[in-house]
Write a protein that holds these residues in place. Structure first.
Motif, PDB file in Angstrom:
ATOM      1  N   GLU A 173     -16.282  71.350 119.954  1.00  0.00           N
ATOM      2  CA  GLU A 173     -16.418  72.775 120.274  1.00  0.00           C
ATOM      3  C   GLU A 173     -15.234  73.271 121.089  1.00  0.00           C
ATOM      4  O   GLU A 173     -14.780  74.408 120.910  1.00  0.00           O
ATOM      5  CB  GLU A 173     -17.728  73.016 121.027  1.00  0.00           C
ATOM      6  CG  GLU A 173     -18.962  72.861 120.152  1.00  0.00           C
ATOM      7  CD  GLU A 173     -20.248  72.936 120.949  1.00  0.00           C
ATOM      8  OE1 GLU A 173     -20.146  72.941 122.214  1.00  0.00           O
ATOM      9  OE2 GLU A 173     -21.329  72.994 120.343  1.00  0.00           O
ATOM     10  N   ARG A 174     -14.706  72.437 121.952  1.00  0.00           N
ATOM     11  CA  ARG A 174     -13.529  72.812 122.733  1.00  0.00           C
ATOM     12  C   ARG A 174     -12.325  73.028 121.809  1.00  0.00           C
ATOM     13  O   ARG A 174     -11.558  73.980 121.988  1.00  0.00           O
ATOM     14  CB  ARG A 174     -13.213  71.741 123.775  1.00  0.00           C
ATOM     15  CG  ARG A 174     -14.156  71.722 124.972  1.00  0.00           C
ATOM     16  CD  ARG A 174     -13.768  70.629 125.940  1.00  0.00           C
ATOM     17  NE  ARG A 174     -12.399  70.811 126.450  1.00  0.00           N
ATOM     18  CZ  ARG A 174     -11.795  69.930 127.250  1.00  0.00           C
ATOM     19  NH1 ARG A 174     -12.425  68.814 127.611  1.00  0.00           N
ATOM     20  NH2 ARG A 174     -10.574  70.164 127.675  1.00  0.00           N
ATOM     21  N   LYS A 213     -12.375  76.238 119.980  1.00  0.00           N
ATOM     22  CA  LYS A 213     -12.010  77.376 120.840  1.00  0.00           C
ATOM     23  C   LYS A 213     -10.514  77.380 121.155  1.00  0.00           C
ATOM     24  O   LYS A 213     -10.070  78.061 122.080  1.00  0.00           O
ATOM     25  CB  LYS A 213     -12.804  77.322 122.142  1.00  0.00           C
ATOM     26  CG  LYS A 213     -14.296  77.535 121.943  1.00  0.00           C
ATOM     27  CD  LYS A 213     -15.045  77.408 123.262  1.00  0.00           C
ATOM     28  CE  LYS A 213     -16.540  77.590 123.068  1.00  0.00           C
ATOM     29  NZ  LYS A 213     -17.285  77.432 124.355  1.00  0.00           N
ATOM     30  N   ASP A 214      -9.746  76.609 120.378  1.00  0.00           N
ATOM     31  CA  ASP A 214      -8.290  76.521 120.521  1.00  0.00           C
ATOM     32  C   ASP A 214      -7.863  75.825 121.811  1.00  0.00           C
ATOM     33  O   ASP A 214      -6.733  76.027 122.284  1.00  0.00           O
ATOM     34  CB  ASP A 214      -7.634  77.915 120.452  1.00  0.00           C
ATOM     35  CG  ASP A 214      -7.751  78.536 119.070  1.00  0.00           C
ATOM     36  OD1 ASP A 214      -7.808  77.772 118.092  1.00  0.00           O
ATOM     37  OD2 ASP A 214      -7.794  79.776 118.973  1.00  0.00           O
ATOM     38  N   GLU A 215      -8.729  75.026 122.376  1.00  0.00           N
ATOM     39  CA  GLU A 215      -8.334  74.222 123.523  1.00  0.00           C
ATOM     40  C   GLU A 215      -7.673  72.943 123.030  1.00  0.00           C
ATOM     41  O   GLU A 215      -8.026  72.399 121.982  1.00  0.00           O
ATOM     42  CB  GLU A 215      -9.552  73.872 124.375  1.00  0.00           C
ATOM     43  CG  GLU A 215     -10.197  75.072 125.052  1.00  0.00           C
ATOM     44  CD  GLU A 215     -11.314  74.650 125.990  1.00  0.00           C
ATOM     45  OE1 GLU A 215     -11.148  73.612 126.674  1.00  0.00           O
ATOM     46  OE2 GLU A 215     -12.351  75.320 126.025  1.00  0.00           O
TER      47      GLU A 215
END
Length: 276
Positions: A254-255, A258-260
């Motif tokens: 999920e990170r 989110k483009d992390e």
């Protein structure tokens, strides 16, 4: 339209004639009133001519705008024979900007277009044109030798025009220069080929997952490290993630969604033989 303007002018003429006859009958041929009417009718006629002239000027302006648009785009239009060598019947003047040849060159030599098709593309393209009698339309890409001797890519979109009896009359088409697009596609393809080669030759395990966490890429390095072959993993959740590590894995995924980005992160994963 011009036809509407002409129709209105005809109606004015009919009304003017009827009015003239009634005026002459009423005044018994009085020259003053007749002269006044004639001058008035002349005013109406001049007004209609002025309206017609404005219509023609507006039409000419519209055609000029269309021509300017066609010149700024890498597009030319044409009509061609519906059979045989599909020689040109008419070609727009801006063909010279695309090919370096004036439109007259296409009209003077019936085989001009077909002889300059790339040898690799010629048979395929001619087959597409031959099938237009059944399909009614065509859309094909091909290379064509332009005036400087090089080949450029064109997208040819055309429709078949028929006579009232259903027989083929001509082909109407639009020719678009797509050379720049093809060059970009070729560069992207080369980059993708190099990247694919690097991924498959890398000793590092490289894995790609989709938004649902299903495996989309599993390179030989990953197979060597974890033991599962590509066929066992593609389209499935990662078998390397133990059940007690699923929450951690979902959180990390999920990170990334989110483009992390993160590096130097240590995680524990399973091998096919049960070790980790």
């Amino acid at each position: 339209s011009i036809d509407d303007e002409v129709g209105e002018l005809s109606e004015h003429s009919k009304r003017s004639t009827a009015l003239a006859e009634s005026t002459i009958m009423f005044v018994g041929g009085g020259s003053l009133l007749v002269l006044a009417f004639v001058l008035g009718a002349g005013g109406v006629y001049k007004l209609d001519l002025s309206r017609r002239q404005r219509t023609e000027e507006a039409l000419q302006a519209s055609e000029t705008k269309k021509a300017l648009i066609m010149q700024t785009l890498s597009v030319a239009s044409y009509s061609a024979l519906a059979s045989g060598n599909f020689g040109a019947l008419w070609v727009s003047d801006n063909i010279e900007g695309l090919t370096g040849f004036p439109s007259a060159a296409f009209l003077q030599h019936p085989d001009f277009w077909v002889l300059r098709l790339h040898p690799v593309d010629r048979e395929r393209v001619l087959l597409a044109f031959q099938r237009i009698s059944q399909t009614g339309t065509l859309s094909t890409e091909y290379r064509w030798r332009v005036a400087d001797g090089t080949y450029r890519w064109f997208l040819d979109n055309a429709v078949l025009q028929k006579n009232p009896d259903g027989s083929a009359r001509e082909i109407l088409g639009i020719l678009i220069d797509i050379t720049a697009q093809k060059e970009i596609e070729d560069k992207l393809r080369q980059t993708n080929d190099r990247l694919t080669a690097l991924i498959h030759s890398s000793p590092i395990g490289i894995v790609i997952l989709d938004a649902e966490g299903l495996c989309q890429l599993w390179n030989p390095g990953a197979e060597h490290i974890f033991g599962w072959c590509e066929a066992e993993v593609l389209g499935r959740p990662l078998p390397t993630v133990a059940p007690d590590r699923s929450d951690e894995h979902r959180y990390l995924r999920e990170r990334v969604m989110k483009d992390e980005a993160f590096t130097d992160l240590e995680v524990v994963r399973c091998r096919k033989d049960g070790t980790s």
